[in-house]
Write a protein that holds these residues in place. Structure first.
Motif, PDB file in Angstrom:
ATOM      1  N   UNK A   1      59.420 124.938 157.427  1.00  0.00           N
ATOM      2  CA  UNK A   1      58.917 126.205 157.987  1.00  0.00           C
ATOM      3  C   UNK A   1      57.427 126.379 157.678  1.00  0.00           C
ATOM      4  N   UNK A   2      57.023 125.939 156.471  1.00  0.00           N
ATOM      5  CA  UNK A   2      55.632 126.149 156.042  1.00  0.00           C
ATOM      6  C   UNK A   2      54.813 124.858 156.118  1.00  0.00           C
ATOM      7  N   UNK A   3      55.259 123.969 156.984  1.00  0.00           N
ATOM      8  CA  UNK A   3      54.632 122.638 157.053  1.00  0.00           C
ATOM      9  C   UNK A   3      53.130 122.721 157.349  1.00  0.00           C
ATOM     10  N   UNK A   4      52.759 123.545 158.317  1.00  0.00           N
ATOM     11  CA  UNK A   4      51.337 123.625 158.681  1.00  0.00           C
ATOM     12  C   UNK A   4      50.495 124.112 157.511  1.00  0.00           C
TER      13      UNK A   4
ATOM     14  N   UNK B   1      46.949 113.426 159.438  1.00  0.00           N
ATOM     15  CA  UNK B   1      47.478 112.604 158.343  1.00  0.00           C
ATOM     16  C   UNK B   1      48.296 113.462 157.388  1.00  0.00           C
ATOM     17  N   UNK B   2      47.750 114.645 157.082  1.00  0.00           N
ATOM     18  CA  UNK B   2      48.444 115.538 156.150  1.00  0.00           C
ATOM     19  C   UNK B   2      49.788 115.977 156.734  1.00  0.00           C
ATOM     20  N   UNK B   3      49.822 116.206 158.047  1.00  0.00           N
ATOM     21  CA  UNK B   3      51.100 116.574 158.673  1.00  0.00           C
ATOM     22  C   UNK B   3      52.089 115.413 158.564  1.00  0.00           C
ATOM     23  N   UNK B   4      51.572 114.191 158.702  1.00  0.00           N
ATOM     24  CA  UNK B   4      52.428 113.004 158.524  1.00  0.00           C
ATOM     25  C   UNK B   4      52.971 112.933 157.104  1.00  0.00           C
ATOM     26  N   UNK B   5      52.120 113.236 156.126  1.00  0.00           N
ATOM     27  CA  UNK B   5      52.574 113.250 154.716  1.00  0.00           C
ATOM     28  C   UNK B   5      53.715 114.246 154.529  1.00  0.00           C
ATOM     29  N   UNK B   6      53.554 115.416 155.173  1.00  0.00           N
ATOM     30  CA  UNK B   6      54.574 116.458 155.016  1.00  0.00           C
ATOM     31  C   UNK B   6      55.910 115.985 155.571  1.00  0.00           C
ATOM     32  N   UNK B   7      55.869 115.279 156.706  1.00  0.00           N
ATOM     33  CA  UNK B   7      57.133 114.749 157.249  1.00  0.00           C
ATOM     34  C   UNK B   7      57.763 113.820 156.216  1.00  0.00           C
ATOM     35  N   UNK B   8      56.923 113.003 155.565  1.00  0.00           N
ATOM     36  CA  UNK B   8      57.440 112.093 154.535  1.00  0.00           C
ATOM     37  C   UNK B   8      58.004 112.854 153.347  1.00  0.00           C
ATOM     38  N   UNK B   9      57.310 113.907 152.938  1.00  0.00           N
ATOM     39  CA  UNK B   9      57.750 114.678 151.769  1.00  0.00           C
ATOM     40  C   UNK B   9      59.073 115.393 152.069  1.00  0.00           C
ATOM     41  N   UNK B  10      59.152 115.982 153.256  1.00  0.00           N
ATOM     42  CA  UNK B  10      60.382 116.714 153.621  1.00  0.00           C
ATOM     43  C   UNK B  10      61.541 115.722 153.781  1.00  0.00           C
TER      44      UNK B  10
ATOM     45  N   UNK C   1      55.835 125.515 144.363  1.00  0.00           N
ATOM     46  CA  UNK C   1      56.591 126.201 143.311  1.00  0.00           C
ATOM     47  C   UNK C   1      57.188 127.506 143.844  1.00  0.00           C
ATOM     48  N   UNK C   2      56.402 128.219 144.654  1.00  0.00           N
ATOM     49  CA  UNK C   2      56.923 129.471 145.242  1.00  0.00           C
ATOM     50  C   UNK C   2      58.123 129.180 146.124  1.00  0.00           C
ATOM     51  N   UNK C   3      58.005 128.111 146.914  1.00  0.00           N
ATOM     52  CA  UNK C   3      59.098 127.778 147.833  1.00  0.00           C
ATOM     53  C   UNK C   3      60.335 127.333 147.062  1.00  0.00           C
TER      54      UNK C   3
END
Ligand code: NAD
Length: 499
Positions: free
Chosen positions: A100-103, A119-128, A207-209
């Protein structure tokens, strides 16, 4: 502020960036707090030089407090003894919140360390993806009943370790974080995260999430600050059971000492690299290979542990191939990290910027042929053009040492045997690439490469189901897959005598 819609242009991202608010405090015992000392440090946007925030600078006292809280949370068992299927639900909720808070999360990493927003959005896909994979795994692992005789029953139980400290770098802030904390939390540990002092903001938002997802108080804590202060305190703690580290080989060696000086805590190291990318003359599509060889080093400004920084090319095609690499490089120039069209962004900070330029100067002095780039630009932000050196030899610093920047060193070779020897002539063993149409050669060479991963006719392929890690001085840990989950648990053997 609603960051859930999809920004698509530079202007969209600039608008969102201007409206972002940053959490600056440490997250300890379920609350955001200032460092015990009240000290702060500035985190800076390297693309503009602007101070983004003054962040809590944690130290020994904060580490001691967080470790105490983590231990209490572990012993109480709200998380460590929760049924795995329930832990899974909480971690899946965290993954949903990250989605939900990816952006916003991607934007925090881009602003903090300069990587392009795509690139950062790609990292987020990897992290999620990592969070979901480890969550899904945890209620599908069984213990064992050992094949003993009828007069006994031997159980092999898998248990969490206790308090895990994760110390991570700045080059993929949230992705490296997820690779560490997802399996450690899934296994039932209490986790203390120390983000890099160069990129603390996304970890604090995480941490908040995590709290919103329902991870109990004290089970996940975040301590921003420097390595030699709060990082060292965690590494030397007698109450930290496991230290999971991603960062440089030099710091990995220090942590090995700290583990020995303290409580022999388990230590997993994911360290540096100087990865060879070997191109044989029998490749089918040299243009495509050249495109990949350039991306292998210039993606993320070359600030990548598995950057294909040593390009080994068979001499019969070297001149033609290097020309094709240079053509590919032309479209990989640095630009505003908030511009979705930028391939490269800004260098993380002035120390790293000066270090990279120092290596470029050394390359020229040591006699390598500069074919592209070589310059930096620091008027309004820190940018270095993609730099290509040909005629590099093993003795040159640019041929041996990890530069961690956009600098490609090209070597020539004549035989397969020579290519293998050159590839393995390194203190590191993180990744290696190999381009050839000859399957016999591919298997021959793959087996002999001293490397944690080998990419055949691609660079940086991977999946959550495939472990990631190195050999030699690139470290000993394995992130991702069920192997990483194993690192955060121990086996307890239970021998039951039956009459
Ligand atoms: P770094 O080693 O300088 O710092 C990494 C982390 O360690 C930071 O959080 C830092 O604050 C902390 N640290 C520094 N000194 C410490 C100390 N004395 N005690 C405890 N903690 C300390 O590395 P970096 O510059 O952040 O990252 C770049 C390095 O990371 C490169 O070498 C790169 O290859 C490596 N890396 C490896 C992988 C991998 O998976 N193998 C992935 C990403 C990055």
């Amino acid at each position: 502020m609603d960051l859930s819609h999809s920004p698509t242009t530079l202007a969209d991202w600039q608008t969102l960036a201007a409206s972002l608010e940053f959490e600056r405090r440490a997250f300890v015992d379920g609350q955001f707090v200032d460092a015990a000392s009240g000290e702060t440090f500035a985190t800076i946007n390297p693309a503009t030089g602007d101070v983004l925030a003054q962040v809590a600078s944690c130290d020994q006292a904060d580490a001691d407090q967080a470790v105490k809280v983590a231990r209490e949370a572990f012993d109480k068992g709200a998380w460590s003894r929760m049924a795995p299927a329930k832990r899974k639900q909480v971690l899946l909720k965290l993954a949903d919140l990250m989605q939900t808070h990816k952006n916003e999360l991607a934007l925090l990493d881009t602003l903090d360390m300069g990587k392009p927003i795509n690139s950062a959005l790609g990292d987020l896909s990897g992290a999620i993806g990592c969070m979901r994979y480890q969550a899904e795994l945890i209620d599908k692992l069984y213990g064992e009943v050992a094949p003993t005789g009828e007069d006994s029953l031997a159980l092999v139980l898998r248990e969490p370790l206790g308090v895990v400290a994760s110390i991570v770098p700045w080059n993929f802030p949230l992705m490296m974080t997820a690779w560490k904390i997802a399996p450690a939390l899934a296994a039932g540990n209490s986790v203390i995260l120390k983000p890099s002092e160069k990129s603390p903001l996304s970890a604090l938002r995480l941490a908040e999430l995590a709290q919103e997802a329902g991870i109990p108080r004290g089970v996940f804590q975040v301590l921003p600050g420097f390595g030699h202060t709060v990082g060292k305190a965690l590494a030397l703690s007698m109450e930290v059971d496991c230290l999971a580290f991603t960062g440089s080989t030099g710091v990995g060696k220090l942590l090995t000492q700290y583990a020995g000086q303290s409580n022999l805590k388990r230590l997993y190291l994911e360290c540096g690299g100087k990865s060879p990318n070997i191109v044989f003359a029998d490749c089918k599509d040299l243009e495509r290979v050249a495109q990949h060889a350039a991306a292998a080093i210039f993606h993320n400004q070359g600030e990548v542990c598995i950057a294909g920084s040593r390009l080994l090319v068979e001499n019969t095609i070297r001149a033609t191939f290097v020309d094709k690499v240079l053509a590919a490089v032309a479209s990989m120039q640095p630009g505003d990290p908030l511009d979705p069209d930028s391939f490269m962004g800004a260098i993380v900070d002035d120390t790293q910027y000066q270090r990279i330029l120092g290596y470029i100067r050394r390359g020229v002095e040591e006699g390598a042929t500069l074919r592209a780039g070589g310059e930096g630009q620091s008027d309004s932000g820190l940018f270095i053009a993609p730099t290509v050196f040909d005629d590099v030899t093993d003795e040159m610093a640019i041929g041996r040492e990890e530069i961690f920047g956009p600098v490609l060193s090209v070597f020539g070779f004549d035989t397969e045997e020579q290519a293998i020897a050159m590839a393995n002539d390194s203190d590191y063993g993180l990744a290696a690439g190999l381009w050839s149409q000859d399957i016999d050669r591919v298997m021959r060479v793959t087996r002999r490469l001293q490397s944690g991963q080998v990419f055949v006719n691609n660079w940086a392929g991977g999946d959550q189901s495939v472990p990631f890690g190195g050999v030699k001085q690139s470290g000993n840990g394995r992130d991702k897959s069920h192997h990483s989950l194993e690192e955060y648990s121990s086996l307890k053997s239970v021998w039951i005598a039956l009459s």
